[in-house]
Design an enzyme around this catalytic site. Sequence first.
Site, mmCIF file in Angstrom:
data_model
loop_
_atom_site.group_PDB
_atom_site.id
_atom_site.type_symbol
_atom_site.label_atom_id
_atom_site.label_comp_id
_atom_site.label_asym_id
_atom_site.label_seq_id
_atom_site.Cartn_x
_atom_site.Cartn_y
_atom_site.Cartn_z
ATOM 1 N N ASN A 41 -6.824 -38.811 1.831
ATOM 2 C CA ASN A 41 -7.260 -38.012 0.850
ATOM 3 C C ASN A 41 -8.174 -36.459 1.328
ATOM 4 O O ASN A 41 -8.980 -37.319 2.120
ATOM 5 C CB ASN A 41 -6.674 -37.572 -0.392
ATOM 6 N N ASP A 43 -1.951 -49.684 -9.194
ATOM 7 C CA ASP A 43 -2.949 -49.170 -10.259
ATOM 8 C C ASP A 43 -4.460 -49.860 -10.673
ATOM 9 O O ASP A 43 -4.323 -50.873 -11.471
ATOM 10 C CB ASP A 43 -1.768 -48.577 -10.665
ATOM 11 N N PHE A 77 -9.381 -40.172 -14.288
ATOM 12 C CA PHE A 77 -9.601 -38.875 -14.096
ATOM 13 C C PHE A 77 -7.598 -38.498 -13.290
ATOM 14 O O PHE A 77 -7.183 -39.225 -12.988
ATOM 15 C CB PHE A 77 -9.962 -39.064 -12.588
HETATM 16 O O1 PMT Z 1 -14.684 -36.565 -4.185
HETATM 17 P P1 PMT Z 1 -15.045 -35.254 -4.955
HETATM 18 O O2 PMT Z 1 -14.248 -34.704 -3.111
HETATM 19 O O3 PMT Z 1 -15.349 -35.381 -5.507
HETATM 20 O O4 PMT Z 1 -13.730 -34.773 -5.709
HETATM 21 C C1 PMT Z 1 -13.024 -35.366 -6.788
HETATM 22 C C2 PMT Z 1 -11.997 -35.459 -7.353
HETATM 23 C C3 PMT Z 1 -10.796 -34.416 -7.360
HETATM 24 C C4 PMT Z 1 -11.096 -36.825 -6.322
HETATM 25 C C5 PMT Z 1 -11.790 -36.212 -8.912
HETATM 26 O O5 PMT Z 1 -12.522 -35.796 -9.462
HETATM 27 C C6 PMT Z 1 -10.360 -37.033 -9.578
HETATM 28 O O6 PMT Z 1 -10.167 -36.500 -10.041
HETATM 29 N N1 PMT Z 1 -10.455 -38.043 -9.201
HETATM 30 C C7 PMT Z 1 -8.773 -38.650 -9.049
HETATM 31 C C8 PMT Z 1 -7.897 -38.415 -8.266
HETATM 32 C C9 PMT Z 1 -6.922 -38.520 -8.813
HETATM 33 O O7 PMT Z 1 -6.207 -39.691 -7.941
HETATM 34 O O8 PMT Z 1 -6.346 -38.479 -8.985
HETATM 35 P P2 PMT Z 1 -4.760 -39.109 -9.969
HETATM 36 O O9 PMT Z 1 -3.786 -38.205 -10.997
HETATM 37 O O10 PMT Z 1 -3.663 -39.354 -9.167
HETATM 38 O O11 PMT Z 1 -4.869 -40.212 -10.322
HETATM 39 C C10 PMT Z 1 -5.315 -40.656 -12.068
HETATM 40 C C11 PMT Z 1 -6.026 -42.054 -12.549
HETATM 41 O O12 PMT Z 1 -5.880 -42.955 -11.595
HETATM 42 C C12 PMT Z 1 -7.375 -41.585 -11.452
HETATM 43 O O13 PMT Z 1 -8.532 -42.828 -12.531
HETATM 44 C C13 PMT Z 1 -7.645 -42.290 -9.762
HETATM 45 O O14 PMT Z 1 -8.741 -42.945 -9.481
HETATM 46 C C14 PMT Z 1 -6.328 -43.881 -10.538
HETATM 47 N N2 PMT Z 1 -5.901 -44.604 -9.632
HETATM 48 C C15 PMT Z 1 -4.599 -44.139 -8.908
HETATM 49 C C16 PMT Z 1 -3.988 -45.055 -8.164
HETATM 50 C C17 PMT Z 1 -4.305 -46.293 -7.777
HETATM 51 N N3 PMT Z 1 -3.763 -46.931 -7.301
HETATM 52 N N4 PMT Z 1 -5.291 -46.636 -8.609
HETATM 53 C C18 PMT Z 1 -6.050 -45.913 -9.192
HETATM 54 O O15 PMT Z 1 -7.219 -46.594 -9.994
#
Ligand code: PMT
Length: 393
Positions: A205, A301, A318
């Site tokens: 991504n 996750d 996030f």
């Molecule tokens: O890296 P940059 O270019 O500075 O951009 C910053 C960002 C946009 C990446 C950052 O601010 C951000 O939003 N990070 C989380 C991105 C994300 O994966 O969001 P999500 O809504 O898909 O996931 C929700 C949460 O679950 C996140 O904390 C993620 O880290 C976590 N997750 C998701 C999938 C997974 N398998 N394991 C996780 O821990």
Amino acid sequence: MKRILLGISGGIAAYKSAELVRLLRKNDYEVRVVMTHAATQFITPLTLQALSGHAVHTQLLDASEENAMGHINLARWAELFLIAPASANCMAKLSLGIADNLLSTLYLAAECPVYIAPAMNQAMWSKPVTQENLNRLQQHKVHIIGPETGSQACGETGYGRMSEPSDIITQLGVLSAPQLLLNKKVLISAGPTHEALDPVRYITNRSSGKMGYALAQQAQLLGAKVTLVSGPTQLVTPKNIHTLKVKSAAEMYTAVMQQVVGQDIFISAAAVADYTPEKLQTEKIKKQDDNTRLSLCKTQDIVASVANLPNKPFTVGFAAETHNLERYALDKLQRKNLDMIAANWVGKVEGGFDSDRNALQVYWQNGKKTFAMTDKTQLANQLLTLIAERLNA
Ligand code: PMT
């Protein structure tokens, strides 16, 4: 904007002061410069006037300066006083309270924190009298930055080189930041993951890692002991931060679960892949005539796994959303059992992925806070300040 008074004493390292002033201004400091007579032999006041945007002060007794901004006013104006380079002679004067020039008089008059970056020949640095002066200054609560070891302008090698301007600014930040996270152990994930399809292709991504790295650096400035688990990024590995490099979501899961024991805070800023190829092909997948399908399976996750540990740290997720930001963020807060979630817009808007700036809407049980669009360093600081507040609530 912080007001910093930069004192420059006489030494060849004075040439680095020009870069120091430039970087200080870039880092949001308002700079006034004071130079000793010897310093003006190495670099002209005009250069520093042009870079700082203000007249440079050199005279202790100057009628016009006393009317405009005398030494007492200048000392009162300063929120920080940095002396770089601080020569052996300058250190000796400061340590004994000798006020025979403007710089050393300002040291006596200043009530703000004082930082010095020594620079001198290695034999002068190791001379017992210089070390005694250094100890005395430390006892008087002067913060010492450097010096470094390496080859010197005089051709000798050893301790005495002034720290590089960028390192001085980092140290200033560390030494002057409020220690809101003093000795807290903070684990942060950053960047994207690469999910390999075959030896030459992967799914990923647009995450650059900038948000997570800014959080790591700011947490360190606030006094935390930081561990950073980073997916593949183009960013420079931060100095003095324990950093583990991983590629895939599975590797990130393993690294985070290994590091999480004993942590006070976990911040999951990484954009972890939700799906990974069901099977890694050992040979390059050949082009087909027709359309093809990829079979993907869910990754573990990571943030939810941490949030469901028996002794979980304060866990911050996030949420990156292109629509329904609040609804999806609140859903993730509950579903993943998080203590806090920082939601950001991504897609065709300013901020989010691969940008130097971002804005956040932060939610926790019965609370929310909005942080307006700003650079990621500042935003990281705001988010960490909020985390420190909630941790102590
Ligand atoms: O890296 P940059 O270019 O500075 O951009 C910053 C960002 C946009 C990446 C950052 O601010 C951000 O939003 N990070 C989380 C991105 C994300 O994966 O969001 P999500 O809504 O898909 O996931 C929700 C949460 O679950 C996140 O904390 C993620 O880290 C976590 N997750 C998701 C999938 C997974 N398998 N394991 C996780 O821990």
